[in-house]
Scaffold this active site. Structure first.
Site, PDB file in Angstrom:
ATOM      1  N   HIS A  64      27.808  52.347  21.183  1.00  0.00           N
ATOM      2  CA  HIS A  64      28.072  51.913  19.810  1.00  0.00           C
ATOM      3  C   HIS A  64      27.999  50.394  19.647  1.00  0.00           C
ATOM      4  O   HIS A  64      28.362  49.632  20.541  1.00  0.00           O
ATOM      5  CB  HIS A  64      29.464  52.393  19.382  1.00  0.00           C
ATOM      6  CG  HIS A  64      30.560  51.805  20.236  1.00  0.00           C
ATOM      7  ND1 HIS A  64      31.150  50.600  19.961  1.00  0.00           N
ATOM      8  CD2 HIS A  64      31.128  52.254  21.380  1.00  0.00           C
ATOM      9  CE1 HIS A  64      32.056  50.332  20.875  1.00  0.00           C
ATOM     10  NE2 HIS A  64      32.055  51.308  21.766  1.00  0.00           N
ATOM     11  N   ASP A  65      27.515  49.975  18.526  1.00  0.00           N
ATOM     12  CA  ASP A  65      27.562  48.567  18.068  1.00  0.00           C
ATOM     13  C   ASP A  65      26.759  47.592  18.930  1.00  0.00           C
ATOM     14  O   ASP A  65      26.974  46.376  18.839  1.00  0.00           O
ATOM     15  CB  ASP A  65      29.027  48.080  17.982  1.00  0.00           C
ATOM     16  CG  ASP A  65      29.875  48.991  17.111  1.00  0.00           C
ATOM     17  OD1 ASP A  65      29.452  49.276  15.976  1.00  0.00           O
ATOM     18  OD2 ASP A  65      30.937  49.451  17.582  1.00  0.00           O
TER      19      ASP A  65
END
Ligand SMILES: CC(C)(COP(=O)(O)OP(=O)(O)OC[C@H]1O[C@@H](n2cnc3c(N)ncnc32)[C@H](O)[C@@H]1OP(=O)(O)O)[C@@H](O)C(=O)NCCC(=O)NCCS
Length: 218
Positions: free
Chosen positions: A139-140
């Site tokens: 994620h991210d």
């Protein structure tokens, strides 16, 4: 169907041909015109893919086709992409149907995600980022322009991979870290500290060695 050429007829270029074949099996999307390569590709091998060597990379200036870059070197990818953009060409973005790409992932122009790779949530890639087979991106994360994740590389959440950086096969990058532009992380390394630009880092935990010889990312 969009006309498409693969730039680079070596191993990686042929892997991209396989990705295009898999995409077309799900939904006919690309009409492969052939491959461009300044060298002398193995024509017999290429024939098994049913494609021709059209000529040198400079031919892209005259072809009304999208392109993907089947070349490992981020430096070469950047140089060819800049020339192609100058010629008015627009890249294609390829995702193998057996890859897992989250709905909140944005892939930059020319990016390629190979089979069994997975990119989870809120990830952004730059131009021509290559996520090879079975690589994972948490994620991210941010993957810069012309980045390469070799097979099985593991990028933990919220890491930033700088433009032109290469993460070797099976290497791990700990969450939240930045790998500097043009850095090279060796196969199997585990990166637990920030890495400056243009270094080569190997080992577990990864330690960095003097700058990569051919450098000059900026
Ligand atoms: C890190 C890497 C880029 C270095 O390549 P190189 O510049 O040709 O370096 P060399 O093979 O000459 O090795 C230089 C030193 O680093 C060490 N080394 C090289 N790669 C290493 C690795 N992955 N892990 C640990 N040590 C490594 C060598 O043992 C050598 O050590 P020494 O100086 O103490 O003898 C390369 O070995 C590598 O791991 N590349 C990634 C390969 C990959 O993932 N390919 C995917 C293709 S799809």
């Amino acid at each position: 169907m969009d006309a498409l050429v693969i730039v680079g007829a070596g191993g990686h270029g042929r892997e991209l041909l396989e990705v295009v074949e898999a995409v077309n099996e799900v939904e006919p999307t690309y009409d492969i015109l052939g491959v461009l390569d300044d060298g002398e590709p193995d024509l017999d091998l290429l024939a098994t893919y049913g494609v021709r060597h059209l000529g040198p990379v400079s031919l892209l200036a005259e072809l009304d086709a999208r392109y993907v870059l089947g070349i490992g070197s981020p430096y070469a990818r950047r140089a060819i992409d800049r020339a192609a953009t100058g010629w008015g060409r627009v890249p294609a973005t390829l995702v193998h149907p057996a890859a897992m790409v989250g709905r909140r992932v944005t892939l930059g122009p020319g990016s390629v995600v190979c089979g069994f790779a997975s990119i989870t949530s809120n990830v952004l890639t730059g131009r021509h980022a290559h996520v090879n087979i079975a690589a994972t991106v948490g994620h991210d994360c941010r993957l810069g322009d012309y980045t390469t994740l070799a097979p099985g590389a593991r990028i933990s959440g919220a890491a930033v991979i700088g433009d032109g950086a290469t993460i070797g096969s099976g290497a791990v990058v700990r969450q939240g870290l930045t790998v500097g532009a043009g850095a090279v992380v060796g196969a199997g390394a585990v990166v637990i500290r920030e890495l400056p630009a243009e270094v080569m880092a190997v080992g577990v935990p990864a330690h960095h060695r003097p700058p990569v010889p051919q450098l000059g990312w900026y």
